[in-house]
Design an enzyme around this catalytic site. Structure first.
Site, PDB file in Angstrom:
ATOM      1  N   ASN A   1      53.774  36.954  29.990  1.00  0.00           N
ATOM      2  CA  ASN A   1      54.744  37.185  31.066  1.00  0.00           C
ATOM      3  C   ASN A   1      56.011  36.349  30.887  1.00  0.00           C
ATOM      4  OD1 ASN A   1      51.793  37.448  32.833  1.00  0.00           O
ATOM      5  ND2 ASN A   1      53.259  39.126  32.832  1.00  0.00           N
TER       6      ASN A   1
ATOM      7  N   TYR B   1      45.397  48.914  30.605  1.00  0.00           N
ATOM      8  CA  TYR B   1      45.188  47.909  31.675  1.00  0.00           C
ATOM      9  C   TYR B   1      45.472  48.539  33.040  1.00  0.00           C
ATOM     10  CZ  TYR B   1      46.213  44.215  34.957  1.00  0.00           C
ATOM     11  OH  TYR B   1      46.251  43.438  36.095  1.00  0.00           O
TER      12      TYR B   1
ATOM     13  N   TYR C   1      49.244  42.794  43.643  1.00  0.00           N
ATOM     14  CA  TYR C   1      50.162  41.686  43.376  1.00  0.00           C
ATOM     15  C   TYR C   1      51.363  42.206  42.592  1.00  0.00           C
ATOM     16  CZ  TYR C   1      45.580  39.193  43.299  1.00  0.00           C
ATOM     17  OH  TYR C   1      44.315  38.736  43.533  1.00  0.00           O
TER      18      TYR C   1
ATOM     19  N   LYS D   1      42.995  49.222  36.412  1.00  0.00           N
ATOM     20  CA  LYS D   1      43.263  48.801  37.790  1.00  0.00           C
ATOM     21  C   LYS D   1      43.243  50.002  38.739  1.00  0.00           C
ATOM     22  CE  LYS D   1      43.481  44.394  37.564  1.00  0.00           C
ATOM     23  NZ  LYS D   1      42.466  43.549  38.205  1.00  0.00           N
TER      24      LYS D   1
ATOM     25  N   ASN E   1      54.688  40.050  40.920  1.00  0.00           N
ATOM     26  CA  ASN E   1      54.779  39.138  39.774  1.00  0.00           C
ATOM     27  C   ASN E   1      54.535  37.690  40.186  1.00  0.00           C
ATOM     28  OD1 ASN E   1      56.342  41.683  39.134  1.00  0.00           O
ATOM     29  ND2 ASN E   1      56.294  40.682  37.104  1.00  0.00           N
TER      30      ASN E   1
ATOM     31  N   SER F   1      47.169  45.474  41.274  1.00  0.00           N
ATOM     32  CA  SER F   1      48.444  45.134  40.644  1.00  0.00           C
ATOM     33  C   SER F   1      49.484  46.206  40.911  1.00  0.00           C
ATOM     34  CB  SER F   1      48.222  45.013  39.125  1.00  0.00           C
ATOM     35  OG  SER F   1      49.450  44.991  38.423  1.00  0.00           O
ATOM     36  N   ALA F   2      50.705  45.789  40.970  1.00  0.00           N
ATOM     37  CA  ALA F   2      51.814  46.756  41.106  1.00  0.00           C
ATOM     38  C   ALA F   2      51.857  47.699  39.911  1.00  0.00           C
ATOM     39  CB  ALA F   2      53.136  45.996  41.223  1.00  0.00           C
ATOM     40  N   THR F   3      51.102  47.360  38.893  1.00  0.00           N
ATOM     41  CA  THR F   3      51.071  48.219  37.720  1.00  0.00           C
ATOM     42  C   THR F   3      50.545  49.609  38.054  1.00  0.00           C
ATOM     43  OG1 THR F   3      50.622  48.123  35.343  1.00  0.00           O
ATOM     44  CG2 THR F   3      48.768  47.725  36.811  1.00  0.00           C
TER      45      THR F   3
ATOM     46  N   ARG G   1      62.338  42.181  38.891  1.00  0.00           N
ATOM     47  CA  ARG G   1      60.966  42.183  39.377  1.00  0.00           C
ATOM     48  C   ARG G   1      60.863  41.380  40.669  1.00  0.00           C
ATOM     49  NH1 ARG G   1      61.063  45.289  35.870  1.00  0.00           N
ATOM     50  NH2 ARG G   1      59.600  45.680  34.133  1.00  0.00           N
TER      51      ARG G   1
ATOM     52  N   GLY H   1      40.726  30.819  36.946  1.00  0.00           N
ATOM     53  CA  GLY H   1      41.968  31.347  36.380  1.00  0.00           C
ATOM     54  C   GLY H   1      43.184  31.004  37.206  1.00  0.00           C
TER      55      GLY H   1
HETATM   56  P1  NAD Z   1      43.621  34.775  34.528  1.00  0.00           P
HETATM   57  O1  NAD Z   1      43.316  35.300  33.190  1.00  0.00           O
HETATM   58  O2  NAD Z   1      44.276  33.458  34.668  1.00  0.00           O
HETATM   59  O3  NAD Z   1      42.284  34.705  35.414  1.00  0.00           O
HETATM   60  C1  NAD Z   1      41.204  35.551  35.179  1.00  0.00           C
HETATM   61  C2  NAD Z   1      39.968  34.669  35.081  1.00  0.00           C
HETATM   62  O4  NAD Z   1      38.835  35.487  34.862  1.00  0.00           O
HETATM   63  C3  NAD Z   1      40.046  33.676  33.917  1.00  0.00           C
HETATM   64  O5  NAD Z   1      39.697  32.390  34.359  1.00  0.00           O
HETATM   65  C4  NAD Z   1      39.026  34.202  32.912  1.00  0.00           C
HETATM   66  O6  NAD Z   1      38.395  33.154  32.197  1.00  0.00           O
HETATM   67  C5  NAD Z   1      38.049  34.929  33.829  1.00  0.00           C
HETATM   68  N1  NAD Z   1      37.346  36.048  33.197  1.00  0.00           N
HETATM   69  C6  NAD Z   1      37.860  37.012  32.412  1.00  0.00           C
HETATM   70  N2  NAD Z   1      36.900  37.854  32.013  1.00  0.00           N
HETATM   71  C7  NAD Z   1      35.731  37.414  32.585  1.00  0.00           C
HETATM   72  C8  NAD Z   1      34.396  37.850  32.566  1.00  0.00           C
HETATM   73  N3  NAD Z   1      34.027  38.928  31.864  1.00  0.00           N
HETATM   74  N4  NAD Z   1      33.468  37.158  33.266  1.00  0.00           N
HETATM   75  C9  NAD Z   1      33.828  36.054  33.972  1.00  0.00           C
HETATM   76  N5  NAD Z   1      35.096  35.581  34.028  1.00  0.00           N
HETATM   77  C10 NAD Z   1      36.027  36.262  33.344  1.00  0.00           C
HETATM   78  O7  NAD Z   1      44.455  35.904  35.280  1.00  0.00           O
HETATM   79  P2  NAD Z   1      45.195  35.863  36.681  1.00  0.00           P
HETATM   80  O8  NAD Z   1      46.663  35.941  36.412  1.00  0.00           O
HETATM   81  O9  NAD Z   1      44.647  34.772  37.510  1.00  0.00           O
HETATM   82  O10 NAD Z   1      44.740  37.271  37.296  1.00  0.00           O
HETATM   83  C11 NAD Z   1      43.639  37.328  38.166  1.00  0.00           C
HETATM   84  C12 NAD Z   1      43.501  38.781  38.596  1.00  0.00           C
HETATM   85  O11 NAD Z   1      44.731  39.238  39.158  1.00  0.00           O
HETATM   86  C13 NAD Z   1      43.191  39.734  37.445  1.00  0.00           C
HETATM   87  O12 NAD Z   1      42.281  40.712  37.924  1.00  0.00           O
HETATM   88  C14 NAD Z   1      44.533  40.384  37.140  1.00  0.00           C
HETATM   89  O13 NAD Z   1      44.388  41.684  36.617  1.00  0.00           O
HETATM   90  C15 NAD Z   1      45.164  40.408  38.490  1.00  0.00           C
HETATM   91  N6  NAD Z   1      46.635  40.420  38.469  1.00  0.00           N
HETATM   92  C16 NAD Z   1      47.310  39.434  37.829  1.00  0.00           C
HETATM   93  C17 NAD Z   1      48.725  39.476  37.817  1.00  0.00           C
HETATM   94  C18 NAD Z   1      49.527  38.424  37.096  1.00  0.00           C
HETATM   95  O14 NAD Z   1      50.721  38.677  36.813  1.00  0.00           O
HETATM   96  N7  NAD Z   1      48.981  37.273  36.826  1.00  0.00           N
HETATM   97  C19 NAD Z   1      49.403  40.501  38.470  1.00  0.00           C
HETATM   98  C20 NAD Z   1      48.660  41.475  39.127  1.00  0.00           C
HETATM   99  C21 NAD Z   1      47.262  41.421  39.127  1.00  0.00           C
HETATM  100  C1  WQD Z   2      59.024  40.595  33.724  1.00  0.00           C
HETATM  101  C2  WQD Z   2      60.416  40.947  33.260  1.00  0.00           C
HETATM  102  C3  WQD Z   2      60.482  42.051  31.125  1.00  0.00           C
HETATM  103  C4  WQD Z   2      59.136  38.553  28.835  1.00  0.00           C
HETATM  104  C5  WQD Z   2      53.330  42.369  33.910  1.00  0.00           C
HETATM  105  C6  WQD Z   2      52.219  43.344  33.805  1.00  0.00           C
HETATM  106  C7  WQD Z   2      51.694  43.674  35.173  1.00  0.00           C
HETATM  107  C8  WQD Z   2      51.333  42.381  35.908  1.00  0.00           C
HETATM  108  C9  WQD Z   2      52.491  41.424  35.940  1.00  0.00           C
HETATM  109  C10 WQD Z   2      48.959  42.084  35.698  1.00  0.00           C
HETATM  110  C11 WQD Z   2      60.500  42.337  32.619  1.00  0.00           C
HETATM  111  C12 WQD Z   2      61.194  40.716  31.063  1.00  0.00           C
HETATM  112  C13 WQD Z   2      59.507  39.406  29.862  1.00  0.00           C
HETATM  113  C14 WQD Z   2      60.101  38.170  27.875  1.00  0.00           C
HETATM  114  C15 WQD Z   2      61.731  39.473  29.021  1.00  0.00           C
HETATM  115  N1  WQD Z   2      50.207  41.744  35.314  1.00  0.00           N
HETATM  116  N2  WQD Z   2      60.790  39.853  29.953  1.00  0.00           N
HETATM  117  N3  WQD Z   2      61.371  38.654  28.008  1.00  0.00           N
HETATM  118  O1  WQD Z   2      56.147  43.450  32.921  1.00  0.00           O
HETATM  119  O2  WQD Z   2      56.752  43.084  35.360  1.00  0.00           O
HETATM  120  O3  WQD Z   2      54.363  42.938  34.659  1.00  0.00           O
HETATM  121  O4  WQD Z   2      52.883  41.193  34.566  1.00  0.00           O
HETATM  122  O5  WQD Z   2      48.634  42.850  36.556  1.00  0.00           O
HETATM  123  O6  WQD Z   2      50.590  44.478  35.035  1.00  0.00           O
HETATM  124  O7  WQD Z   2      52.740  44.532  33.236  1.00  0.00           O
HETATM  125  O8  WQD Z   2      55.997  41.159  33.994  1.00  0.00           O
HETATM  126  O9  WQD Z   2      56.553  38.913  33.186  1.00  0.00           O
HETATM  127  O10 WQD Z   2      55.898  40.687  31.479  1.00  0.00           O
HETATM  128  O11 WQD Z   2      58.132  40.826  32.629  1.00  0.00           O
HETATM  129  O12 WQD Z   2      62.896  39.897  29.104  1.00  0.00           O
HETATM  130  O13 WQD Z   2      59.798  37.398  26.909  1.00  0.00           O
HETATM  131  O14 WQD Z   2      60.827  40.043  32.249  1.00  0.00           O
HETATM  132  O15 WQD Z   2      61.167  43.041  30.392  1.00  0.00           O
HETATM  133  O16 WQD Z   2      61.733  42.927  32.983  1.00  0.00           O
HETATM  134  P1  WQD Z   2      55.914  42.735  34.198  1.00  0.00           P
HETATM  135  P2  WQD Z   2      56.582  40.337  32.753  1.00  0.00           P
END
Ligand code: NAD
Ligand code: WQD
Length: 385
Positions: free
Chosen positions: A249, A199, A227, A203, A229, A175-177, A281, A61
């Protein structure tokens, strides 16, 4: 390179994992590995020499693939488990081009106990980094049970397999969520936790599961990384944020505007209590984020100390500021329209990054222009196949 990991219990047999040998010197993507920016410079797997292997669940991923590259560059051996539900099938090929070495991939579900047992039996896993999860906050409202099954079921299955194999080092993708709507900015790790959607619930629940498991057995060394953003892409432009379905996002949406797939960016509200009225963010370059994982793992190896840290920059940028940065990367102004606020959104979320700096020595280095330029390079290249 980090000190060797003590080998986990379990036979060390060369795995039957799918191997993706580099076809000649110009592996997948027809690129000479040594010519790839960000290439690890290592043609061989040095991790074996240290007798350590790191299991990356979800390693194909977005964040997992970048962390794979960072681990290899730091001398770790790593193996990937991914069901490719949100990753393109050619990511391992691209990783082989970047790292210049074969990539071992197990294709399957992290909830599959038999598969996990096989992975631990076939590899001397010294630590796991758990990326595999469903992560779209909006989708989680429609499919809460799927999110609970994958995110909680996957973690539970992994923890049981690790315990069975005698492997007790885990880095968890949080996640910061979990901060919900923060009352204090920038947000310290001590801020109250909550959730605004299923979600975020998963977390937080995973963090609480890890607290219970960690307290039950002193052998556990668990890093919970929150994490903020993540944005941007690897310097090679071979890997990046590549959502397989509708983007969730900001930056992937902006990228679609830049590619001409979308007429304009919908800015979700311009009446927020922020400097320009749009959401703020803490964007962090995915390569900085990956480096934070290597440093966190190194801390677990060196001290056995569990820790929870924010991975962010401590600097917030608004939607309009990010749009302007991406416009600079593309070389033309990208259009936007103001749309209603998005349900569940908050005005501002910015990390207090001081604990990661003090504990791990981690500081984000790349700025928003590099984040956007690397993202644009990746999506431009991907458009051309
Ligand atoms: P992503 O979807 O790109 O990566 C997740 C990977 O896990 C993918 O390759 C997907 O194919 C694999 N996957 C999903 N379900 C699976 C399963 N049941 N078995 C095996 N593989 C599986 O997402 P990402 O952005 O790389 O996020 C990675 C981690 O970080 C996640 O746990 C996510 O919640 C967390 N996270 C992401 C963000 C963000 O903004 N990207 C922010 C905070 C936390
Ligand atoms: C960023 C800013 C939107 C899209 C999310 C998840 C969080 C984490 C990170 C997994 C915000 C604005 C967005 C658009 C916009 N993921 N926006 N137009 O909401 O901070 O966090 O991703 O853990 O759990 O909630 O990120 O990229 O969605 O939004 O104006 O088309 O951009 O309102 O202010 P967010 P985001």
């Amino acid at each position: 390179p980090p000190p060797p990991l003590p080998l986990a219990r379990g036979r060390r047999r060369r795995g039957r994992a799918g191997r993706r040998g580099i076809s000649g010197g110009t592996g997948g993507g027809g690129v000479d590995p040594a010519a790839v920016p960000g290439h690890s410079g290592r043609g061989t797997r040095t991790g074996d020499a240290m007798g350590q292997t790191v299991l990356l669940t979800g390693g194909a991923g977005y964040i997992g693939s970048h962390t794979f590259v960072a681990l290899r560059a730091a001398g770790h051996d790593a193996v990937i488990l991914d069901n490719f539900s949100n990753a393109r099938g050619d990511v391992p090929d691209r990783l082989e081009v970047i790292t210049g070495a074969p990539v071992r991939v197990y294709r399957g579900d992290v909830r599959d106990a038999a598969l996990l047992a096989r992975i631990f039996a076939e590899n001397a896993i010294g630590a796991a980094i758990h990326f595999a999860a469903l992560k779209a906050a909006g989708e989680s409202v429609e499919k809460p049970l799927d999110y609970i099954d994958v995110n909680l079921g996957g973690l539970t299955a992994l923890l049981k397999a690790m315990r069975e194999a005698g492997c007790f080092r885990l880095v968890f993708s949080s996640s910061a969520t979990v901060y919900g709507t923060p009352e204090v900015l920038p947000v310290p790790e001590t801020a109250p936790r909550g959730y605004a959607n299923p979600y975020g619930f998963t977390k937080l629940a995973c963090e609480q599961i890890l607290e219970q498991v960690g307290a039950s057995d002193p052998r556990w060394a668990i890093a919970t990384l929150r994490y903020f953003n993540p944005v941007g892409a690897h310097a090679s432009a071979l890997i990046g944020e590549d959502p397989q379905d509708f983007p969730n996002n900001l930056v992937p949406f902006v990228a679609e505007v830049a590619l001409g797939k979308r007429a304009a960016l919908n800015v979700f509200g311009d009446d927020w209590p922020t400097r320009d009225g749009t959401g703020v963010r803490d964007y962090i370059h995915v390569e900085d984020l990956a480096r934070g994982h290597v440093m966190s793992l190194g801390h677990l190896i060196a001290t056995g100390q569990s820790h929870t840290v924010n991975l962010g920059t401590g600097r917030g940028y608004s939607v309009l500021e990010m749009l302007a940065a991406y416009s600079r990367a593309v070389g033309r102004e990208l259009p936007h329209v103001v749309a209603p606020r998005r349900a569940g959104d908050v005005a501002e979320v910015v990390a207090d990054p001081s604990k990661a700096a003090a504990l791990l020595g981690f500081r984000a280095e790349k700025g928003v222009d590099e984040m956007c330029a690397s993202s644009w390079a990746f999506v431009s290249r991907r458009r051309n196949g």
